[in-house]
Scaffold this motif. Sequence first.
Motif, PDB file in Angstrom:
ATOM      1  N   UNK A   1       0.895  -1.233   0.037  1.00 51.06           N
ATOM      2  CA  UNK A   1       0.162   0.069   0.104  1.00 51.06           C
ATOM      3  C   UNK A   1       0.844   1.316   0.130  1.00 51.06           C
ATOM      4  N   UNK A   2       1.941   1.127   0.528  1.00 50.28           N
ATOM      5  CA  UNK A   2       3.023   2.366   0.719  1.00 50.28           C
ATOM      6  C   UNK A   2       4.250   1.808   0.541  1.00 50.28           C
ATOM      7  N   UNK A   3       5.256   2.363  -0.422  1.00 50.31           N
ATOM      8  CA  UNK A   3       6.552   1.921  -0.455  1.00 50.31           C
ATOM      9  C   UNK A   3       7.563   3.309  -0.112  1.00 50.31           C
ATOM     10  N   UNK A   4       8.978   2.814   0.004  1.00 55.38           N
ATOM     11  CA  UNK A   4       9.850   3.853   0.106  1.00 55.38           C
ATOM     12  C   UNK A   4      11.120   3.142  -0.122  1.00 55.38           C
ATOM     13  N   UNK A   5      12.060   4.063  -0.784  1.00 55.01           N
ATOM     14  CA  UNK A   5      13.334   3.685  -1.351  1.00 55.01           C
ATOM     15  C   UNK A   5      14.259   4.064  -0.092  1.00 55.01           C
ATOM     16  N   UNK A   6      15.121   3.005   0.460  1.00 60.31           N
ATOM     17  CA  UNK A   6      16.044   3.287   1.243  1.00 60.31           C
ATOM     18  C   UNK A   6      17.490   2.938   0.509  1.00 60.31           C
ATOM     19  N   UNK A   7      18.588   3.419   1.090  1.00 55.82           N
ATOM     20  CA  UNK A   7      19.854   3.189   0.517  1.00 55.82           C
ATOM     21  C   UNK A   7      20.673   2.647   1.578  1.00 55.82           C
ATOM     22  N   UNK A   8      21.473   1.730   1.220  1.00 59.23           N
ATOM     23  CA  UNK A   8      22.544   0.892   2.261  1.00 59.23           C
ATOM     24  C   UNK A   8      23.834   1.562   1.631  1.00 59.23           C
ATOM     25  N   UNK A   9      24.428   2.591   2.516  1.00 57.67           N
ATOM     26  CA  UNK A   9      25.906   3.259   2.430  1.00 57.67           C
ATOM     27  C   UNK A   9      26.556   2.255   2.803  1.00 57.67           C
ATOM     28  N   UNK A  10      27.418   1.515   1.957  1.00 53.12           N
ATOM     29  CA  UNK A  10      28.223   0.375   2.425  1.00 53.12           C
ATOM     30  C   UNK A  10      29.730   0.732   3.071  1.00 53.12           C
ATOM     31  N   UNK A  11      29.806   2.153   2.887  1.00 52.01           N
ATOM     32  CA  UNK A  11      31.300   2.949   3.366  1.00 52.01           C
ATOM     33  C   UNK A  11      32.463   2.276   2.699  1.00 52.01           C
ATOM     34  N   UNK A  12      32.257   1.277   2.029  1.00 52.79           N
ATOM     35  CA  UNK A  12      33.651   0.786   1.327  1.00 52.79           C
ATOM     36  C   UNK A  12      32.987   0.570  -0.062  1.00 52.79           C
ATOM     37  N   UNK A  13      34.011   0.466  -1.164  1.00 56.82           N
ATOM     38  CA  UNK A  13      33.877   0.271  -2.233  1.00 56.82           C
ATOM     39  C   UNK A  13      33.499  -1.126  -2.640  1.00 56.82           C
ATOM     40  N   UNK A  14      32.746  -1.671  -3.698  1.00 61.27           N
ATOM     41  CA  UNK A  14      32.229  -2.703  -3.915  1.00 61.27           C
ATOM     42  C   UNK A  14      33.199  -3.678  -4.492  1.00 61.27           C
ATOM     43  N   UNK A  15      32.789  -5.263  -4.351  1.00 58.15           N
ATOM     44  CA  UNK A  15      33.637  -5.970  -4.793  1.00 58.15           C
ATOM     45  C   UNK A  15      33.302  -6.618  -6.323  1.00 58.15           C
ATOM     46  N   UNK A  16      32.761  -5.522  -7.302  1.00 59.39           N
ATOM     47  CA  UNK A  16      32.166  -5.817  -8.350  1.00 59.39           C
ATOM     48  C   UNK A  16      33.297  -5.586  -9.505  1.00 59.39           C
ATOM     49  N   UNK A  17      33.159  -5.135 -10.582  1.00 62.31           N
ATOM     50  CA  UNK A  17      33.948  -4.965 -11.649  1.00 62.31           C
ATOM     51  C   UNK A  17      34.982  -4.091 -11.365  1.00 62.31           C
ATOM     52  N   UNK A  18      36.242  -4.969 -11.168  1.00 59.57           N
ATOM     53  CA  UNK A  18      37.372  -3.974 -10.639  1.00 59.57           C
ATOM     54  C   UNK A  18      38.033  -3.201 -11.856  1.00 59.57           C
ATOM     55  N   UNK A  19      37.542  -3.353 -13.042  1.00 61.31           N
ATOM     56  CA  UNK A  19      38.179  -2.695 -14.174  1.00 61.31           C
ATOM     57  C   UNK A  19      37.476  -1.424 -14.252  1.00 61.31           C
ATOM     58  N   UNK A  20      36.291  -1.154 -13.713  1.00 61.31           N
ATOM     59  CA  UNK A  20      35.376   0.075 -13.922  1.00 61.31           C
ATOM     60  C   UNK A  20      35.841   1.251 -13.139  1.00 61.31           C
ATOM     61  N   UNK A  21      35.817   2.366 -13.878  1.00 62.57           N
ATOM     62  CA  UNK A  21      36.356   3.634 -13.242  1.00 62.57           C
ATOM     63  C   UNK A  21      35.670   4.040 -11.734  1.00 62.57           C
TER      64      UNK A  21
END
Length: 263
Positions: free
Chosen positions: A121-141
């Motif tokens: 009936x109602x929604x809200x967008x939350x943001x998790x601030x991870x405080x560290x860089x992600x473990x994803x694509x390490x070649x990305x800028x």
Amino acid sequence: MHTTENDLLDLEIPPPAGGQILHQTNRATILWGDCHDPNLIAQVPDGYGLLCTDPPYGIGHRSNWAGRPTIAGDDGSIDWLSVLGEWAAPNGSHTRGLANSRHVYIFGYDHQDVAKPLRCGATTGLIWDKALMSQGDLAATWSTTHEPIAFGIHRKRPSDRATGRGQLAARFRKGSVLRYQRPNGNTRHPHEKPVPLLADLIESSTIRGDLVVDPCAGSGTTGVAAVLEGRRCFLVEYKREFAELCVQRVQAAERLADQMTAV
């Protein structure tokens, strides 16, 4: 093609129909199972208090770090919000599944996208601030240091959603950015969440004794946080090694909870 013993050991063994209970106490139920399985969904007590989960995002886990385990279902072929909609209201029921006016937290999705499939009936967008860089694509800028969390208030009847019912806030009204450092150097699971983050969500949306459900349990952080916060948990994980990890971590949390209760 020659098949070695190591090849056989690496084969993904699917869980049995209806799942297999690996651990069950008055605080926690953990199953090795497929969260699509209606026979497994039927085992969840109706009227539970919170649906909180981090499903595979359908984008594939990408990292340049060797040795990272794969995530089942993370190939874009599954409509995860429809799957989770069955956990909230099996077969479109107005009485089964998540209790009316209770909350959902879905990691990795925009809050507007969860409204229809999870009957919010109602929604809200939350943001998790991870405080560290992600473990994803390490070649990305640029490196992503945050993750969206969709919050919603589940209302089973269309008339309630249309008239704006289900607009109540969480127990403690807070800001939409939650800053908790992600686990650093942890190789147990690619998407493991910090326990304090899950504890914050659980504390804000449940009371002691409530049942918290996570159909995509991963390393079991939702269950650990639920037990430590005096709630109960029902966890399902598809990959056997992660399901066993859930058991180990939740059992440790139960021992700690027993010690805290005894003080």
